[in-house]
Design an enzyme around this catalytic site. Structure first.
Site, PDB file in Angstrom:
ATOM      1  N   GLY A  37      -3.907   0.026  -7.174  1.00 13.51           N
ATOM      2  CA  GLY A  37      -2.650   0.726  -6.898  1.00 13.51           C
ATOM      3  C   GLY A  37      -1.876   0.077  -5.769  1.00 13.51           C
ATOM      4  O   GLY A  37      -2.385  -0.073  -4.661  1.00 13.51           O
ATOM      5  N   SER A  38      -0.627  -0.295  -6.077  1.00 14.15           N
ATOM      6  CA  SER A  38       0.217  -0.925  -5.050  1.00 14.15           C
ATOM      7  C   SER A  38       1.280   0.045  -4.552  1.00 14.15           C
ATOM      8  O   SER A  38       2.362  -0.363  -4.145  1.00 14.15           O
ATOM      9  CB  SER A  38       0.862  -2.194  -5.604  1.00 14.15           C
ATOM     10  OG  SER A  38       1.713  -1.862  -6.690  1.00 14.15           O
ATOM     11  N   GLY A  39       0.981   1.354  -4.606  1.00 14.38           N
ATOM     12  CA  GLY A  39       1.880   2.355  -4.021  1.00 14.38           C
ATOM     13  C   GLY A  39       1.684   2.382  -2.510  1.00 14.38           C
ATOM     14  O   GLY A  39       1.153   1.428  -1.911  1.00 14.38           O
ATOM     15  N   PHE A  40       2.086   3.476  -1.891  1.00 15.47           N
ATOM     16  CA  PHE A  40       1.972   3.561  -0.431  1.00 15.47           C
ATOM     17  C   PHE A  40       0.517   3.454   0.026  1.00 15.47           C
ATOM     18  O   PHE A  40       0.217   2.784   1.014  1.00 15.47           O
ATOM     19  CB  PHE A  40       2.560   4.876   0.080  1.00 15.47           C
ATOM     20  CG  PHE A  40       4.060   4.912   0.028  1.00 15.47           C
ATOM     21  CD1 PHE A  40       4.806   4.080   0.843  1.00 15.47           C
ATOM     22  CD2 PHE A  40       4.719   5.768  -0.834  1.00 15.47           C
ATOM     23  CE1 PHE A  40       6.189   4.105   0.807  1.00 15.47           C
ATOM     24  CE2 PHE A  40       6.099   5.800  -0.881  1.00 15.47           C
ATOM     25  CZ  PHE A  40       6.842   4.972  -0.063  1.00 15.47           C
ATOM     26  N   GLY A  41      -0.405   4.121  -0.686  1.00  8.91           N
ATOM     27  CA  GLY A  41      -1.811   4.107  -0.288  1.00  8.91           C
ATOM     28  C   GLY A  41      -2.374   2.702  -0.330  1.00  8.91           C
ATOM     29  O   GLY A  41      -2.956   2.199   0.637  1.00  8.91           O
ATOM     30  N   VAL A 105      -6.067  -0.971 -14.967  1.00  4.94           N
ATOM     31  CA  VAL A 105      -7.500  -0.715 -14.776  1.00  4.94           C
ATOM     32  C   VAL A 105      -7.952   0.275 -15.843  1.00  4.94           C
ATOM     33  O   VAL A 105      -7.370   1.349 -16.014  1.00  4.94           O
ATOM     34  CB  VAL A 105      -7.786  -0.163 -13.360  1.00  4.94           C
ATOM     35  CG1 VAL A 105      -9.229   0.286 -13.230  1.00  4.94           C
ATOM     36  CG2 VAL A 105      -7.482  -1.235 -12.322  1.00  4.94           C
ATOM     37  N   GLU A 200      17.117  17.240  -5.593  1.00  3.13           N
ATOM     38  CA  GLU A 200      17.869  15.997  -5.364  1.00  3.13           C
ATOM     39  C   GLU A 200      18.563  15.536  -6.648  1.00  3.13           C
ATOM     40  O   GLU A 200      19.726  15.115  -6.619  1.00  3.13           O
ATOM     41  CB  GLU A 200      16.921  14.917  -4.829  1.00  3.13           C
ATOM     42  CG  GLU A 200      16.551  15.200  -3.377  1.00  3.13           C
ATOM     43  CD  GLU A 200      15.400  14.362  -2.814  1.00  3.13           C
ATOM     44  OE1 GLU A 200      15.296  14.294  -1.593  1.00  3.13           O
ATOM     45  OE2 GLU A 200      14.617  13.806  -3.594  1.00  3.13           O
ATOM     46  N   ASP A 338      -2.255  10.188  -3.312  1.00  3.27           N
ATOM     47  CA  ASP A 338      -2.056  11.347  -4.196  1.00  3.27           C
ATOM     48  C   ASP A 338      -3.301  11.691  -5.006  1.00  3.27           C
ATOM     49  O   ASP A 338      -3.467  12.828  -5.446  1.00  3.27           O
ATOM     50  CB  ASP A 338      -0.916  11.052  -5.182  1.00  3.27           C
ATOM     51  CG  ASP A 338       0.454  11.249  -4.549  1.00  3.27           C
ATOM     52  OD1 ASP A 338       0.518  11.506  -3.337  1.00  3.27           O
ATOM     53  OD2 ASP A 338       1.460  11.137  -5.281  1.00  3.27           O
TER      54      ASP A 338
HETATM   55  C1  LIG Z   1      10.418  11.346  -7.504  1.00  2.85           C
HETATM   56  C2  LIG Z   1       9.502  11.432  -6.311  1.00  2.85           C
HETATM   57  C3  LIG Z   1      10.023  11.731  -5.077  1.00  2.85           C
HETATM   58  C4  LIG Z   1       9.181  11.793  -3.951  1.00  2.85           C
HETATM   59  N1  LIG Z   1       9.720  12.092  -2.734  1.00  2.85           N
HETATM   60  C5  LIG Z   1       8.935  12.101  -1.635  1.00  2.85           C
HETATM   61  C6  LIG Z   1       9.476  12.330  -0.342  1.00  2.85           C
HETATM   62  O1  LIG Z   1      10.681  12.548  -0.185  1.00  2.85           O
HETATM   63  N2  LIG Z   1       8.620  12.296   0.731  1.00  2.85           N
HETATM   64  C7  LIG Z   1       7.292  12.053   0.574  1.00  2.85           C
HETATM   65  O2  LIG Z   1       6.563  12.016   1.575  1.00  2.85           O
HETATM   66  N3  LIG Z   1       6.748  11.852  -0.627  1.00  2.85           N
HETATM   67  C8  LIG Z   1       7.537  11.859  -1.734  1.00  2.85           C
HETATM   68  N4  LIG Z   1       6.983  11.632  -2.969  1.00  2.85           N
HETATM   69  C9  LIG Z   1       5.534  11.465  -3.075  1.00  2.85           C
HETATM   70  C10 LIG Z   1       5.121  10.054  -2.689  1.00  2.85           C
HETATM   71  O3  LIG Z   1       5.926   9.114  -3.334  1.00  2.85           O
HETATM   72  C11 LIG Z   1       3.657   9.906  -3.063  1.00  2.85           C
HETATM   73  O4  LIG Z   1       2.921  10.823  -2.308  1.00  2.85           O
HETATM   74  C12 LIG Z   1       3.137   8.502  -2.809  1.00  2.85           C
HETATM   75  O5  LIG Z   1       3.858   7.564  -3.553  1.00  2.85           O
HETATM   76  C13 LIG Z   1       1.654   8.430  -3.160  1.00  2.85           C
HETATM   77  O6  LIG Z   1       1.210   7.126  -2.973  1.00  2.85           O
HETATM   78  P1  LIG Z   1      -0.074   6.607  -3.757  1.00  2.85           P
HETATM   79  O7  LIG Z   1      -0.273   5.215  -3.271  1.00  2.85           O
HETATM   80  O8  LIG Z   1      -1.152   7.579  -3.651  1.00  2.85           O
HETATM   81  O9  LIG Z   1       0.364   6.624  -5.269  1.00  2.85           O
HETATM   82  P2  LIG Z   1       1.572   5.890  -5.996  1.00  2.85           P
HETATM   83  O10 LIG Z   1       2.652   5.544  -5.040  1.00  2.85           O
HETATM   84  O11 LIG Z   1       1.917   6.754  -7.151  1.00  2.85           O
HETATM   85  O12 LIG Z   1       0.935   4.524  -6.495  1.00  2.85           O
HETATM   86  C14 LIG Z   1      -0.046   4.505  -7.488  1.00  2.85           C
HETATM   87  C15 LIG Z   1      -0.057   3.122  -8.089  1.00  2.85           C
HETATM   88  O13 LIG Z   1      -1.204   3.008  -8.915  1.00  2.85           O
HETATM   89  C16 LIG Z   1      -0.849   2.311 -10.079  1.00  2.85           C
HETATM   90  N5  LIG Z   1      -1.799   2.678 -11.122  1.00  2.85           N
HETATM   91  C17 LIG Z   1      -2.093   3.926 -11.573  1.00  2.85           C
HETATM   92  N6  LIG Z   1      -3.035   3.862 -12.517  1.00  2.85           N
HETATM   93  C18 LIG Z   1      -3.340   2.559 -12.669  1.00  2.85           C
HETATM   94  C19 LIG Z   1      -4.235   1.853 -13.518  1.00  2.85           C
HETATM   95  N7  LIG Z   1      -5.028   2.486 -14.398  1.00  2.85           N
HETATM   96  N8  LIG Z   1      -4.284   0.513 -13.438  1.00  2.85           N
HETATM   97  C20 LIG Z   1      -3.503  -0.153 -12.563  1.00  2.85           C
HETATM   98  N9  LIG Z   1      -2.637   0.463 -11.739  1.00  2.85           N
HETATM   99  C21 LIG Z   1      -2.559   1.800 -11.786  1.00  2.85           C
HETATM  100  C22 LIG Z   1       0.556   2.739 -10.363  1.00  2.85           C
HETATM  101  O14 LIG Z   1       1.248   1.794 -11.167  1.00  2.85           O
HETATM  102  C23 LIG Z   1       1.142   2.856  -8.964  1.00  2.85           C
HETATM  103  O15 LIG Z   1       1.761   1.659  -8.560  1.00  2.85           O
HETATM  104  C24 LIG Z   1       7.794  11.559  -4.093  1.00  2.85           C
HETATM  105  C25 LIG Z   1       7.274  11.269  -5.354  1.00  2.85           C
HETATM  106  C26 LIG Z   1       8.126  11.195  -6.453  1.00  2.85           C
HETATM  107  C27 LIG Z   1       7.558  10.868  -7.818  1.00  2.85           C
END
Ligand SMILES: Cc1cc2nc3c(=O)[nH]c(=O)nc-3n(C[C@H](O)[C@H](O)[C@H](O)COP(=O)(O)OP(=O)(O)OC[C@H]3O[C@@H](n4cnc5c(N)ncnc54)[C@H](O)[C@@H]3O)c2cc1C
Length: 469
Positions: A37-41, A105, A200, A338
């Site tokens: 996962g290349s999100g925030f985490g 994955v 929003e 998340d």
């Molecule tokens: C529309 C929206 C608005 C938001 N607004 C806010 C806000 O204003 N303030 C705030 O604090 N939070 C907000 N959030 C929540 C915040 O964006 C999340 O809490 C945060 O992105 C979580 O980060 P993460 O790294 O856990 O997951 P994510 O950012 O969701 O990253 C998960 C990554 O894992 C990858 N992935 C998943 N499954 C697989 C797999 N099987 N194989 C390979 N890759 C995979 C995905 O492609 C993704 O890139 C918002 C969320 C959304 C959807």
């Protein structure tokens, strides 16, 4: 507050190995860390591993790091997708200890310590010594999966571009529609879910129809559009507390959003939405554009980990982790962001950043030979915010709440700080000036592919039986 990973990586530009060809990570150690996962985490974990004696592989099914809080601005034409989703490979180009892999994955073998994935149809297996799973959540339709075709969620760049095409396409269809009732249904937008994303989206659809599309059409007046926001609870933005929630309700209504509180969406098709009010009365609204901002469920990778490792899942499928974010019985595996269930922490960007960083710090300490027990995550709540319209937002910091212009200015500064890359910040600032000070929306393209798919869906119909009421 923390700076973002791109800036930190920027400081690595003078490292002697910066021009080496990319043939796998070139960290100083042999300890292999795989991050899913290349999100925030995931990205904040990578950042915290800088300088540690490890080899990092970051794997994601997309090629970008997505700034999800601004997805609604891509969906409504304010920002371009590139501004909120820079290529991960580019963000990390100066980190020679990190290898970026674009692959889905499909399996995790906890006993064998491997991750299996599929990269463009080709199977891949990655061995790890430490694993961080930051796979996030996905849209949930609460068992009504057929709603997905009619009401896209807002979780990915694909979702945002699909919604953008549907929203701007609705005005195009209305412009040439001779039947007044059908025209009205094209100009009615229903947003399901009164959390930050729903509020929003509703606010921005009103703003674009009232301001941005002014003088754009000859046969319709976009400002007559109806934007309905349905929320099952008795208030919107419930997590912000009663006072801010009430303020948001007043602001949203003043803006022109038609608010339906205690209203559950029970059915929908291509042309309508059926809403059940608190008293049980149902009403069918003729609306051709719907947005689903109502629910999330954990990535299926959570269940996969739980089944093998014996960890528990919470109500939405998030993995219950130990206080140090590790999987019970597997101190080498961490679940962050998340996908993690810990102390009722919310699914927010800041939780993902702090938990990702925490897991990485634990791994780095162990890789350096420090065998002391891992520390528990101590989450620092930096507050939350939601925009209502241009120049109006609400923000909560602990017990302190602000709204209106002050809230919006705070929103602006914080989002600028957290956007990845200087170029993206600069161009976002220009686009915000175009949209909020001026009337324009820079990103309104509907591709031929999107238009054709929409024509097919509209022709296919899929309508509900006649309304008895
Ligand atoms: C529309 C929206 C608005 C938001 N607004 C806010 C806000 O204003 N303030 C705030 O604090 N939070 C907000 N959030 C929540 C915040 O964006 C999340 O809490 C945060 O992105 C979580 O980060 P993460 O790294 O856990 O997951 P994510 O950012 O969701 O990253 C998960 C990554 O894992 C990858 N992935 C998943 N499954 C697989 C797999 N099987 N194989 C390979 N890759 C995979 C995905 O492609 C993704 O890139 C918002 C969320 C959304 C959807």
């Amino acid at each position: 507050m923390d700076t973002n990973p791109a800036d930190q990586d920027h400081r690595d530009r003078h490292r002697p190995d910066r021009h080496r060809p990319d043939s796998g990570p070139k960290g100083r150690g042999t300890h292999r860390v795989v991050i899913v996962g290349s999100g925030f985490g995931g990205l904040f974990a990578v950042r915290a591993l800088r300088g540690a004696p490890v080899q990092v592989t970051l794997i994601d099914r997309t090629n970008h790091h997505l700034f999800q809080p601004l997805l609604y601005q891509v969906a409504t034409g304010i920002l371009s997708e590139g501004e909120i989703a820079p290529a991960t490979r580019d963000v990390l180009r100066r980190r020679s200890d990190v290898s970026v892999v674009m692959a889905e994955v499909t399996g995790i073998d906890l006993a064998g310590r491997t991750v299996s994935a599929e990269a463009m149809g080709r199977p891949l297996t990655l061995a790890y010594d430490s694993l961080i799973v930051a796979a996030g959540v996905q849209t949930s339709y609460f068992g009504n999966d057929r709603f997905e075709a009619f009401a896209p969620g807002l979780k990915s760049i694909d979702d945002a571009l699909e919604l953008r095409a549907r929203i701007y396409g609705a005005f195009e269809a209305a412009e040439t529609e001779p039947d007044p009732a059908v025209r009205e249904s094209w100009l009615t937008f229903v947003v399901v879910g009164g959390g930050p994303t729903g509020v929003e989206m509703a606010g921005q659809i009103v703003e674009l129809s009232h301001r941005a599309l002014h003088r754009n059409f000859r046969n319709i007046d976009p400002s007559t559009s109806r934007v309905v926001l349905c929320e099952g609870a008795d208030r919107i933005l419930g997590d912000f507390g009663r006072r801010l929630s009430d303020r948001a309700r007043r602001d949203v209504q003043r803006l022109g959003v038609e608010l339906r509180l205690g209203a559950r969406v029970v059915d929908m098709d291509e042309t309508s939405v059926t809403v059940e009010e608190a008293g049980g009365r149902t009403e069918r609204l003729a609306a051709r554009t719907k947005v689903w901002a109502a629910g999330m469920t954990a990535s299926p990778l959570g269940r996969l980990l739980a089944e093998q490792g014996g960890a528990e899942l919470d109500r939405v499928g998030r993995v219950r982790v130990r206080p140090d974010c590790s999987l019970p019985g597997h101190p080498e595996v961490f679940v962050v962001g998340d996908l993690m269930a810990l102390d009722d922490l919310p699914g927010m960007a800041e939780v993902a950043m702090q938990s990702g960083r925490h897991a990485a710090v634990t791994i780095a300490r162990r890789a350096r030979g420090d065998d002391r027990p891992a520390r528990p995550l101590r989450y620092v709540d930096l507050g939350s915010m939601a925009t209502i319209s241009r120049f109006s937002a609400i923000a909560r910091f602990g017990r302190l709440g602000v709204g209106g212009l002050t809230g919006w200015l705070l929103w602006l500064v914080i989002h600028l700080v957290f956007l990845t890359g200087f170029k993206n910040r600069l161009s976002a600032l220009v686009h915000w000036a175009i949209s909020f000070v001026g009337r324009g929306r820079a990103e309104r393209t509907i591709t031929a592919h999107q238009a054709a798919a929409r024509r097919r869906a509209v022709a296919g119909g899929g309508s509900l039986p006649a309304d008895p009421g």
